[in-house]
Design a protein around this motif. Structure first.
Motif, PDB file in Angstrom:
ATOM      1  N   ALA A 149      -8.614  -0.058  -0.226  1.00  0.00           N
ATOM      2  CA  ALA A 149      -7.435   0.777  -0.022  1.00  0.00           C
ATOM      3  C   ALA A 149      -7.181   0.819   1.481  1.00  0.00           C
ATOM      4  O   ALA A 149      -8.018   0.380   2.281  1.00  0.00           O
ATOM      5  CB  ALA A 149      -7.657   2.180  -0.572  1.00  0.00           C
ATOM      6  N   ASP A 165      -4.556   5.178   6.389  1.00  0.00           N
ATOM      7  CA  ASP A 165      -3.377   5.258   7.244  1.00  0.00           C
ATOM      8  C   ASP A 165      -3.459   6.503   8.119  1.00  0.00           C
ATOM      9  O   ASP A 165      -2.944   7.565   7.775  1.00  0.00           O
ATOM     10  CB  ASP A 165      -2.124   5.277   6.367  1.00  0.00           C
ATOM     11  CG  ASP A 165      -0.822   5.253   7.162  1.00  0.00           C
ATOM     12  OD1 ASP A 165      -0.879   5.204   8.406  1.00  0.00           O
ATOM     13  OD2 ASP A 165       0.240   5.287   6.518  1.00  0.00           O
ATOM     14  N   TYR A 206      -1.686  11.802   2.042  1.00  0.00           N
ATOM     15  CA  TYR A 206      -0.997  10.531   2.266  1.00  0.00           C
ATOM     16  C   TYR A 206      -1.826   9.557   3.098  1.00  0.00           C
ATOM     17  O   TYR A 206      -1.364   8.475   3.433  1.00  0.00           O
ATOM     18  CB  TYR A 206       0.348  10.790   2.961  1.00  0.00           C
ATOM     19  CG  TYR A 206       1.290  11.566   2.081  1.00  0.00           C
ATOM     20  CD1 TYR A 206       2.239  10.913   1.307  1.00  0.00           C
ATOM     21  CD2 TYR A 206       1.204  12.956   1.994  1.00  0.00           C
ATOM     22  CE1 TYR A 206       3.084  11.626   0.471  1.00  0.00           C
ATOM     23  CE2 TYR A 206       2.047  13.680   1.164  1.00  0.00           C
ATOM     24  CZ  TYR A 206       2.976  13.007   0.401  1.00  0.00           C
ATOM     25  OH  TYR A 206       3.807  13.710  -0.428  1.00  0.00           O
ATOM     26  N   LYS A 258      -4.185   5.009   0.881  1.00  0.00           N
ATOM     27  CA  LYS A 258      -3.150   4.353   0.092  1.00  0.00           C
ATOM     28  C   LYS A 258      -3.745   3.182  -0.681  1.00  0.00           C
ATOM     29  O   LYS A 258      -4.222   2.217  -0.080  1.00  0.00           O
ATOM     30  CB  LYS A 258      -2.032   3.852   1.014  1.00  0.00           C
ATOM     31  CG  LYS A 258      -1.271   4.981   1.704  1.00  0.00           C
ATOM     32  CD  LYS A 258      -0.266   4.448   2.696  1.00  0.00           C
ATOM     33  CE  LYS A 258       0.651   5.531   3.208  1.00  0.00           C
ATOM     34  NZ  LYS A 258       0.002   6.527   4.033  1.00  0.00           N
ATOM     35  N   PHE A 312       0.862  -1.173   0.000  1.00  0.00           N
ATOM     36  CA  PHE A 312       0.000   0.000   0.000  1.00  0.00           C
ATOM     37  C   PHE A 312       0.902   1.227   0.000  1.00  0.00           C
ATOM     38  O   PHE A 312       1.746   1.378   0.886  1.00  0.00           O
ATOM     39  CB  PHE A 312      -0.912  -0.006   1.232  1.00  0.00           C
ATOM     40  CG  PHE A 312      -1.933  -1.113   1.189  1.00  0.00           C
ATOM     41  CD1 PHE A 312      -3.205  -0.882   0.679  1.00  0.00           C
ATOM     42  CD2 PHE A 312      -1.628  -2.379   1.641  1.00  0.00           C
ATOM     43  CE1 PHE A 312      -4.147  -1.902   0.631  1.00  0.00           C
ATOM     44  CE2 PHE A 312      -2.557  -3.410   1.609  1.00  0.00           C
ATOM     45  CZ  PHE A 312      -3.828  -3.154   1.094  1.00  0.00           C
ATOM     46  N   ALA A 313       0.746   2.086  -0.990  1.00  0.00           N
ATOM     47  CA  ALA A 313       1.630   3.241  -1.126  1.00  0.00           C
ATOM     48  C   ALA A 313       0.820   4.502  -1.421  1.00  0.00           C
ATOM     49  O   ALA A 313      -0.172   4.461  -2.144  1.00  0.00           O
ATOM     50  CB  ALA A 313       2.627   2.995  -2.260  1.00  0.00           C
ATOM     51  N   ALA A 314       1.277   5.590  -0.850  1.00  0.00           N
ATOM     52  CA  ALA A 314       0.614   6.874  -1.062  1.00  0.00           C
ATOM     53  C   ALA A 314       0.753   7.313  -2.511  1.00  0.00           C
ATOM     54  O   ALA A 314       1.768   7.071  -3.158  1.00  0.00           O
ATOM     55  CB  ALA A 314       1.219   7.931  -0.142  1.00  0.00           C
ATOM     56  N   GLU A 328      -3.502  -0.232  -3.030  1.00  0.00           N
ATOM     57  CA  GLU A 328      -2.583  -1.366  -3.031  1.00  0.00           C
ATOM     58  C   GLU A 328      -1.981  -1.524  -4.419  1.00  0.00           C
ATOM     59  O   GLU A 328      -2.681  -1.421  -5.426  1.00  0.00           O
ATOM     60  CB  GLU A 328      -3.320  -2.645  -2.650  1.00  0.00           C
ATOM     61  CG  GLU A 328      -2.415  -3.859  -2.635  1.00  0.00           C
ATOM     62  CD  GLU A 328      -3.139  -5.151  -2.313  1.00  0.00           C
ATOM     63  OE1 GLU A 328      -2.456  -6.129  -1.979  1.00  0.00           O
ATOM     64  OE2 GLU A 328      -4.378  -5.198  -2.416  1.00  0.00           O
TER      65      GLU A 328
END
Length: 169
Positions: A62, A65, A35, A38, A19-21, A40
């Motif tokens: 998603a 966070d 941010y 996030k 999982f990334a911003a 996947e």
């Protein structure tokens, strides 16, 4: 309004990606709020060439966070405007909101997702459109998400120990 489903409720999600911003996906978002959500990213073999991999981004889930958020980026006036935007959409365009949700459900298609974006932009319910209208929905997602986390984690894991049982069992 209840919506009948012909498929079972999804009680869990198995993931194998990261999982990334993607802050550029939230144009108009303020600071760290960009941010908080996030998607996947999964690597999958390229069709017809297993020696190559591609990125796949599942559209049905998603990560929220909350630890990524600097609380100083939350603004009361912006959140109040968000409430007005969402309230207007709920009161005047509820069937269209359901279309947006359905587009990202288990049977959503690329075409439905493109239509969902058009509807959300028209209703000022994308981050960019909301920001231009004096809001910015990411803050609302963070506040509501934190409240829902509090209610979920109050009983998960159970205070008396033991196993957590999914609600459909």
């Amino acid at each position: 309004m209840s919506v009948d489903h012909t498929y079972p409720l999804r009680t869990h999600v198995v993931t194998s990606g990261t999982f990334a911003a993607v802050p550029q996906g939230f144009e108009g978002g303020v600071g760290s709020l960009r941010y908080a959500i996030k998607p996947e990213f999964q690597t999958v073999p390229a069709v017809g060439d297993a020696s190559r991999v591609l990125f796949a981004v599942p559209r049905g889930h998603a990560l929220l966070d909350l630890a990524a958020v600097n609380w100083a980026d939350l603004d009361q006036a912006t959140l109040q405007r968000d409430l007005e935007l969402v309230s207007a959409a709920v009161l005047d365009h509820f069937p269209e909101l359901l279309k947006i949700v359905a587009a990202f459900g288990p049977h959503g298609t690329d075409k439905q997702q493109a239509e969902a974006l058009e509807i959300a932009e028209r209703l000022k319910l994308t981050e960019s459109a909301a920001a231009k209208a004096g809001g910015g929905l990411l803050g609302m997602v963070v506040i509501v998400g934190a409240c829902l986390f509090a209610s979920c984690f109050a009983t998960c894991p159970p205070k008396d120990g033991g196993e957590t049982v999914p609600p459909d069992k």
